[in-house]
Design a protein around this motif. Structure first.
Motif, PDB file in Angstrom:
ATOM      1  N   UNK A   1      -2.121   2.212  -3.554  1.00  0.00           N
ATOM      2  CA  UNK A   1      -1.594   1.717  -4.635  1.00  0.00           C
ATOM      3  C   UNK A   1      -2.066   0.247  -4.676  1.00  0.00           C
ATOM      4  N   UNK A   2      -2.595  -0.199  -5.714  1.00  0.00           N
ATOM      5  CA  UNK A   2      -3.277  -1.380  -5.752  1.00  0.00           C
ATOM      6  C   UNK A   2      -2.341  -2.418  -6.175  1.00  0.00           C
ATOM      7  N   UNK A   3      -1.315  -2.048  -7.009  1.00  0.00           N
ATOM      8  CA  UNK A   3      -0.193  -2.945  -7.330  1.00  0.00           C
ATOM      9  C   UNK A   3       0.927  -2.782  -6.470  1.00  0.00           C
ATOM     10  N   UNK A   4       0.888  -2.483  -5.362  1.00  0.00           N
ATOM     11  CA  UNK A   4       2.005  -2.576  -4.259  1.00  0.00           C
ATOM     12  C   UNK A   4       2.193  -3.975  -3.951  1.00  0.00           C
ATOM     13  N   UNK A   5       3.605  -4.218  -3.553  1.00  0.00           N
ATOM     14  CA  UNK A   5       4.046  -5.613  -3.202  1.00  0.00           C
ATOM     15  C   UNK A   5       3.035  -6.030  -1.975  1.00  0.00           C
ATOM     16  N   UNK A   6       2.480  -7.301  -1.957  1.00  0.00           N
ATOM     17  CA  UNK A   6       1.839  -7.861  -0.873  1.00  0.00           C
ATOM     18  C   UNK A   6       0.475  -7.762  -1.069  1.00  0.00           C
ATOM     19  N   UNK A   7      -0.317  -6.609  -1.167  1.00  0.00           N
ATOM     20  CA  UNK A   7      -1.476  -6.283  -1.455  1.00  0.00           C
ATOM     21  C   UNK A   7      -1.716  -4.668  -1.331  1.00  0.00           C
ATOM     22  N   UNK A   8      -2.907  -4.229  -1.993  1.00  0.00           N
ATOM     23  CA  UNK A   8      -3.317  -2.756  -2.039  1.00  0.00           C
ATOM     24  C   UNK A   8      -3.144  -2.205  -0.768  1.00  0.00           C
ATOM     25  N   UNK A   9      -2.085  -1.111  -0.935  1.00  0.00           N
ATOM     26  CA  UNK A   9      -1.536  -0.264   0.191  1.00  0.00           C
ATOM     27  C   UNK A   9      -1.783   1.054   0.056  1.00  0.00           C
ATOM     28  N   UNK A  10      -2.124   1.755   1.295  1.00  0.00           N
ATOM     29  CA  UNK A  10      -1.938   3.329   1.050  1.00  0.00           C
ATOM     30  C   UNK A  10      -0.397   3.565   0.514  1.00  0.00           C
ATOM     31  N   UNK A  11      -0.484   4.578  -0.351  1.00  0.00           N
ATOM     32  CA  UNK A  11       0.673   4.888  -1.278  1.00  0.00           C
ATOM     33  C   UNK A  11       1.699   5.321  -0.348  1.00  0.00           C
ATOM     34  N   UNK A  12       1.563   6.033   0.697  1.00  0.00           N
ATOM     35  CA  UNK A  12       2.775   6.277   1.429  1.00  0.00           C
ATOM     36  C   UNK A  12       3.314   5.299   2.163  1.00  0.00           C
ATOM     37  N   UNK A  13       2.675   4.152   2.394  1.00  0.00           N
ATOM     38  CA  UNK A  13       3.168   2.904   3.027  1.00  0.00           C
ATOM     39  C   UNK A  13       3.599   1.867   2.099  1.00  0.00           C
ATOM     40  N   UNK A  14       3.596   2.025   0.957  1.00  0.00           N
ATOM     41  CA  UNK A  14       3.558   0.945  -0.010  1.00  0.00           C
ATOM     42  C   UNK A  14       4.965   0.601  -0.371  1.00  0.00           C
ATOM     43  N   UNK A  15       5.200  -0.457  -0.710  1.00  0.00           N
ATOM     44  CA  UNK A  15       6.629  -1.019  -1.365  1.00  0.00           C
ATOM     45  C   UNK A  15       6.203  -1.477  -2.955  1.00  0.00           C
ATOM     46  N   UNK A  16       7.205  -0.817  -3.480  1.00  0.00           N
ATOM     47  CA  UNK A  16       7.019  -0.960  -5.130  1.00  0.00           C
ATOM     48  C   UNK A  16       7.383  -2.418  -5.367  1.00  0.00           C
ATOM     49  N   UNK A  17       6.658  -3.064  -6.425  1.00  0.00           N
ATOM     50  CA  UNK A  17       6.850  -4.224  -6.934  1.00  0.00           C
ATOM     51  C   UNK A  17       8.402  -4.398  -7.359  1.00  0.00           C
ATOM     52  N   UNK A  18       9.089  -3.344  -7.953  1.00  0.00           N
ATOM     53  CA  UNK A  18      10.204  -3.409  -8.645  1.00  0.00           C
ATOM     54  C   UNK A  18      11.223  -3.453  -7.600  1.00  0.00           C
ATOM     55  N   UNK A  19      11.184  -2.713  -6.482  1.00  0.00           N
ATOM     56  CA  UNK A  19      12.304  -2.815  -5.471  1.00  0.00           C
ATOM     57  C   UNK A  19      11.979  -3.554  -4.219  1.00  0.00           C
ATOM     58  N   UNK A  20      10.599  -3.792  -3.947  1.00  0.00           N
ATOM     59  CA  UNK A  20      10.107  -4.678  -2.758  1.00  0.00           C
ATOM     60  C   UNK A  20      10.647  -3.669  -1.428  1.00  0.00           C
ATOM     61  N   UNK A  21      10.761  -2.607  -1.543  1.00  0.00           N
ATOM     62  CA  UNK A  21      11.046  -1.637  -0.513  1.00  0.00           C
ATOM     63  C   UNK A  21       9.929  -0.504  -0.425  1.00  0.00           C
ATOM     64  N   UNK A  22       9.777  -0.040   0.701  1.00  0.00           N
ATOM     65  CA  UNK A  22       8.743   1.014   0.941  1.00  0.00           C
ATOM     66  C   UNK A  22       9.343   2.328   0.507  1.00  0.00           C
ATOM     67  N   UNK A  23       8.843   2.615  -0.489  1.00  0.00           N
ATOM     68  CA  UNK A  23       9.608   3.978  -1.438  1.00  0.00           C
ATOM     69  C   UNK A  23       8.395   4.706  -1.728  1.00  0.00           C
ATOM     70  N   UNK A  24       7.325   4.952  -0.973  1.00  0.00           N
ATOM     71  CA  UNK A  24       6.310   6.019  -1.269  1.00  0.00           C
ATOM     72  C   UNK A  24       5.534   5.461  -2.660  1.00  0.00           C
ATOM     73  N   UNK A  25       5.676   4.157  -2.893  1.00  0.00           N
ATOM     74  CA  UNK A  25       5.198   3.616  -4.173  1.00  0.00           C
ATOM     75  C   UNK A  25       5.618   4.223  -5.363  1.00  0.00           C
ATOM     76  N   UNK A  26       6.941   4.461  -5.453  1.00  0.00           N
ATOM     77  CA  UNK A  26       7.629   5.097  -6.467  1.00  0.00           C
ATOM     78  C   UNK A  26       7.381   4.464  -7.668  1.00  0.00           C
ATOM     79  N   UNK A  27       7.013   3.226  -7.982  1.00  0.00           N
ATOM     80  CA  UNK A  27       6.839   2.736  -9.467  1.00  0.00           C
ATOM     81  C   UNK A  27       5.493   3.499  -9.770  1.00  0.00           C
TER      82      UNK A  27
END
Length: 704
Positions: free
Chosen positions: A500-526
């Motif tokens: 997920x290139x748009x993950x909070x912080x930096x591009x991150x594996x989807x399963x470990x990514x935090x969504x920009x809208x929630x800033x929480x690790x939620x499987x890149x829900x955004x």
């Protein structure tokens, strides 16, 4: 001992000229025309059935069951034979449970029926082909066992399941056909392993070896050198993948790929058995041809039978086929006394993106949380985060005092009631979510249906290797060298993951990514909500319209989905579908069930389609090796082989196909207890009336 011999045949000419010295046809004036869709050379290899073979790559039944993964003597530079052997090993074991007691060696497996290790000598032809309107190579292969009888010829199609490579159906249609003495024709359906390293411009040849040269390869992204360089500068170490990024919507041509594989099979047979006096002794008119395979491969064979205008196919036998039937709202689906389902035949993209969005939260539902097998693979914190993110976006509702249990129960209700997913599928959905099945399919098919390129980075998603923290890294040369042999065609696979290139912080594996809208690790829900919005054609958060760019992509996706819709017209061919009621990847209310109903509407009394719904069976038999799954589920693979047997008997002996029915299996309840015949009742020639499946008026009736 027969020798193993590799030859190159000159392809795409008017003559089948052979570079091998033992050709059966020494007169170049005799014409066995190579099909015009073949591109480049045809490779031929003879296997002696002792050191190597068609079915097990020399490993035998024991090697497939107990042996370690085959090694490469030079890990950075494996040979084509080593890649083939490891590919067969991995593809066989990915689809069939080879553990003790699960049916392997007793009900199915290379040695069953012959009391040997199951090594099958014969000849293998492999080539690239294309379909009209596309220049993207598709791999095609014909395996002719030495047991093939040209006086009683038969052929089985084996398009790959999922998005696998050319050996993707080796353990399913391949095993049954080769053991029967039939030629087996395979195709990767334009998906396959084709991975393109955008950083180095490395791609795979037909045999899986790597090259950076300008030569025929399985796939390279449609980018100029400058475009590729600019993309890699912005997004380093990324990969393009054939199924997702070829810009061709390969599924639209899956039926044609299978039909072309049949034609290639007839060319190969006549290359081998033709003579000066009879160049083409083996034809569709004197050959029994069964279109077969499982999952995506099964759906491909169904489409081929629908599109067969040349009389190439005689019958169909498929398991859990991925069919997207034309929507026919004139009938409903009713299981037992449950409410009738009106909104069936949803597209794969609709229900799969819904699973990607809601399943992570539904895993916390009290009804399944503590009993769903392998549910512990999903972090409870991440599951809670997904629930909270969905609630904060208004996608889950509840009182101010709503708890995670409430949200998870609502997520499960949405999947079951709004998207027609059977309750029997709920227990297996968590392990598929943990394996990124719905996430990988959603990303791949949004791109494929919309004919998007890797450069589009739809929903901010890309593909790359990642480290333990989910940060993008280079795929090692050793890992890349093995991709052909270990990849299933849809990342995450072969250590290439969805990023997920748009993950909070930096591009991150989807399963470990935090969504920009929630800033929480939620499987890149955004990102997953973005994919779901593209599938449904509206912003699922606001309920409003998509952006102009997304609306354009949705329109393209809609066209892509319509291109793959199945008509239900099998032209009266004898056909059998077997599907597990607990299939949590291809929900039966959108695939096999409505296809059967549609077929009854289209063909009526002339239909020879039979549908067998197997209780306590699901999509991936390989999971049956795990406690909690193998204890309560039986191998659907066993009934797939029965389907082939039934269609064979219908075509060769005129035996009537049993009526459509529910098959009531008996779970073994304990992995230490081997499966027995009592667990796996036969498909009944005369089922009890309460087990019959039928379309009655406007209602497709499925017994409990």
């Amino acid at each position: 001992m027969k020798r193993i011999m590799i030859c190159t045949l000159i392809g795409a000419t008017g003559f089948a000229l052979s570079a091998c010295n033992d050709s059966n046809n020494d007169n170049p004036a005799e014409v066995n025309q190579v099909p015009g869709f073949i591109q480049g050379d045809i490779q031929r290899t003879d296997y002696d059935g002792i050191t190597d073979d068609l079915l097990t790559a020399g490993l035998g039944a024991t090697g497939l069951r107990n042996g370690p993964e085959p090694i490469f003597l030079e890990p950075l530079n494996p040979t084509s034979a080593e890649l083939r052997q490891r590919a067969i090993y991995n593809n066989y074991r990915a689809l069939v449970d080879t553990t003790s007691g699960g049916g392997y060696g007793e009900f199915f497996g290379p040695g069953v029926g012959n009391g040997t290790e199951g090594l099958i000598p014969g000849r293998e032809y492999i080539a690239f082909m294309t379909v009209p309107g596309s220049d993207v190579p598709v791999t095609v292969m014909a395996q002719i066992p030495d047991s093939f009888d040209p006086q009683s010829p038969c052929m089985i199609t084996a398009p790959s399941s999922g998005s696998r490579g050319i050996y993707g159906a080796i353990g399913t249609a391949g095993e049954w056909g080769l053991k029967k003495g039939c030629v087996v024709v395979y195709t990767d359906k334009g998906s396959g392993t084709g991975a393109h390293n955008l950083e180095t411009n490395t791609a795979q040849r037909m045999d899986g070896t790597l090259t950076t040269s300008d030569e025929p390869v399985q796939f390279r992204a449609d980018l100029t050198a400058t475009e590729r360089s600019e993309f890699s500068a912005a997004w380093p170490d990324r990969f393009a993948w054939k199924h997702a990024h070829s810009k061709t919507n390969p599924e639209a041509d899956w039926g044609q790929h299978v039909l072309q594989s049949v034609e290639f099979g007839f060319w190969a047979l006549n290359e081998q058995f033709g003579s000066d006096s009879n160049v083409a002794p083996i034809t569709p008119a004197n050959t029994v041809v069964i279109a077969s395979s499982v999952s995506n491969g099964g759906g491909s064979s169904v489409r081929a039978a629908e599109q067969d205008t040349k009389g190439l196919i005689d019958g169909v036998a498929v398991s859990e086929p991925n069919v997207n039937p034309v929507v026919d709202a004139s009938f409903t689906i009713k299981q037992g006394s449950n409410s009738a389902i009106e909104h069936h035949s949803r597209s794969l993209l609709e229900y799969t993106t819904a699973l990607a969005v809601y399943q992570g939260c539904a895993n916390q539902a009290p009804a399944i949380r503590d009993i769903a097998p392998l549910n512990f693979l999903n972090s409870s914190t991440v599951r809670d985060n997904i629930c909270n993110s969905l609630a904060n976006k208004g996608l889950l509702t509840g009182a101010a005092s709503a708890t995670i249990d409430d949200y998870a129960t609502e997520a499960q209700r949405i999947l079951n009631e709004d998207f027609g997913i059977q309750p029997e599928q709920n227990l297996l959905a968590p392990v598929h979510f943990a394996s990124n099945v719905s996430q990988g399919i959603s990303m791949t098919y949004v791109n494929a249906y919309g004919r998007a390129g890797v450069e589009d980075r739809v929903c901010g998603l890309s593909m790359a290797a990642t480290d333990g923290a989910g940060v993008v890294r280079q795929l090692t040369q050793t890992e890349e060298a093995a991709l052909f042999a270990v990849s299933n065609g849809i990342p995450p696979t072969g250590n290439v993951n969805i990023v997920y290139d748009l993950a909070d912080g930096q591009p991150t594996r989807l399963t470990d990514s935090a969504s920009p809208s929630s800033l929480q690790k939620d499987y890149g829900l955004d990102a997953l909500l973005c994919l779901h919005s593209l599938a449904l054609g509206r912003n699922v958060i606001t309920g409003g319209s998509l952006s102009v760019a997304d609306a354009k992509l949705h329109d393209a996706i809609t066209v892509g989905i319509e291109e793959v819709r199945a008509t239900g017209d099998l032209h009266g061919k004898p056909a059998v579908f077997v599907t597990g009621r607990a299939d949590a990847i291809l929900p039966i209310n959108h695939t096999s069930r409505p296809y059967f109903g549609l077929n009854q509407r289209v063909e009526g009394a002339s239909s020879e389609l039979r549908y067998y719904e197997v209780l306590n069976a699901h999509h991936l038999d390989i999971l049956n090796q795990f406690d909690g799954i193998g204890t309560w589920y039986v191998p659907l693979h066993h009934y797939y082989f029965q389907a082939l047997d039934l269609v064979w008997e219908r075509l060769t002996n005129g035996t009537e196909l049993p009526p459509s029915q529910v098959v009531r299996t008996v779970p073994r309840g304990d992995l230490a207890t081997p499966l027995a015949e009592s667990n796996l009742p036969e498909i009944a020639a005369q089922p009890a009336p309460e087990d019959l499946i039928s379309l009655v008026g406007d209602e497709l009736r499925i017994p409990e």
